[in-house]
Design a protein around this motif. Sequence first.
Motif, mmCIF file in Angstrom:
data_model
loop_
_atom_site.group_PDB
_atom_site.id
_atom_site.type_symbol
_atom_site.label_atom_id
_atom_site.label_comp_id
_atom_site.label_asym_id
_atom_site.label_seq_id
_atom_site.Cartn_x
_atom_site.Cartn_y
_atom_site.Cartn_z
ATOM 1 N N LYS A 85 86.404 24.349 44.001
ATOM 2 C CA LYS A 85 85.438 23.441 44.634
ATOM 3 C C LYS A 85 85.001 23.961 45.997
ATOM 4 O O LYS A 85 83.890 23.691 46.445
ATOM 5 N N GLN A 162 79.475 18.321 29.051
ATOM 6 C CA GLN A 162 79.356 17.441 30.219
ATOM 7 C C GLN A 162 80.474 17.773 31.212
ATOM 8 O O GLN A 162 81.600 17.255 31.104
ATOM 9 N N LYS A 164 81.330 17.060 34.321
ATOM 10 C CA LYS A 164 82.029 16.027 35.100
ATOM 11 C C LYS A 164 83.006 15.243 34.226
ATOM 12 O O LYS A 164 84.101 14.872 34.668
ATOM 13 N N LYS A 165 82.629 15.005 32.971
ATOM 14 C CA LYS A 165 83.523 14.283 32.068
ATOM 15 C C LYS A 165 84.688 15.160 31.632
ATOM 16 O O LYS A 165 85.810 14.673 31.458
ATOM 17 N N TYR A 166 84.439 16.449 31.446
ATOM 18 C CA TYR A 166 85.538 17.394 31.197
ATOM 19 C C TYR A 166 86.520 17.357 32.367
ATOM 20 O O TYR A 166 87.737 17.272 32.186
ATOM 21 N N ASP A 167 85.966 17.459 33.573
ATOM 22 C CA ASP A 167 86.810 17.531 34.769
ATOM 23 C C ASP A 167 87.663 16.273 34.911
ATOM 24 O O ASP A 167 88.841 16.340 35.289
ATOM 25 N N GLU A 168 87.060 15.132 34.588
ATOM 26 C CA GLU A 168 87.788 13.867 34.689
ATOM 27 C C GLU A 168 88.896 13.786 33.641
ATOM 28 O O GLU A 168 90.040 13.432 33.951
ATOM 29 N N LEU A 169 88.562 14.115 32.389
ATOM 30 C CA LEU A 169 89.544 14.042 31.309
ATOM 31 C C LEU A 169 90.725 14.975 31.551
ATOM 32 O O LEU A 169 91.883 14.610 31.315
ATOM 33 N N GLY A 171 91.635 16.311 34.449
ATOM 34 C CA GLY A 171 92.181 16.258 35.805
ATOM 35 C C GLY A 171 91.825 17.464 36.648
ATOM 36 O O GLY A 171 92.524 17.782 37.619
ATOM 37 N N ASP A 173 89.217 17.872 38.593
ATOM 38 C CA ASP A 173 88.737 17.494 39.921
ATOM 39 C C ASP A 173 89.904 17.350 40.901
ATOM 40 O O ASP A 173 89.801 17.716 42.067
ATOM 41 N N LYS A 174 91.039 16.846 40.403
ATOM 42 C CA LYS A 174 92.215 16.689 41.262
ATOM 43 C C LYS A 174 92.857 18.033 41.617
ATOM 44 O O LYS A 174 93.630 18.129 42.571
ATOM 45 N N GLU A 178 85.961 22.901 39.245
ATOM 46 C CA GLU A 178 84.805 22.407 38.508
ATOM 47 C C GLU A 178 84.594 23.301 37.291
ATOM 48 O O GLU A 178 84.536 24.525 37.415
#
Length: 212
Positions: A85, A162, A164-169, A171, A173-174, A178
């Motif tokens: 990031k 997608q 952002k949805k990959y990153d969320e599922l 983790g 982003d944490k 990206e």
Amino acid sequence: MPSKTIERLQWRYATKRFDSSRILSEEKLDILKETFNLTATSYGLQPLKLVVISNAELKAQLMPLTYNQPQVRDASHVLILCVEKKINENFIIDHFKRVEGQRNTPRTILEPFEKNLIASFSEKNSEEIKDWMINQLYLTLGALLTVCAVEKIDACPMEGFQPKKYDELLGLDKKGLESVIVLPVGYRDESDFFINLKKVRRGVDELIIEIN
């Protein structure tokens, strides 16, 4: 007669159907991991990470986030190429510590280069740095696709997902990452319509300019 390398590059294609019953060996997977590690990047900074997914349930969850393309569900493994990031001063300092530790290069030699690089990155905005990181990622993707061909591993690079949805599922982003490219790998299903289609390329005569 074409070389073995050219034969393998002619053999490869963007696989649309994978044989879900065939799994990459640990040896083959290790080759891809080392390829990712050894690929050249600008300044040697490697502002990238590779996520490797083999869990069937997780691959199935990724499919709707990839516009229902079945490759991520059926491939042996799904590789996700990610960028950091942000690249800050500490990231650059850590790189030079590795150089010092692994090459035994004196600090007196490294310090001017380290300061130069820190100064250079401090002048770039976040979008410029991200664009630079993505350029490094595509260098790595090219190396992975070539090695896949040489090793007769099928692959399908995909931007159609997608992030952002990959990153969320996952983790990501944490983890300060990206996702940029999804690369399912494994072995082709022999029923794939695209297996025997002739490659369409502009050709060496049109693409190559020789200046003597």
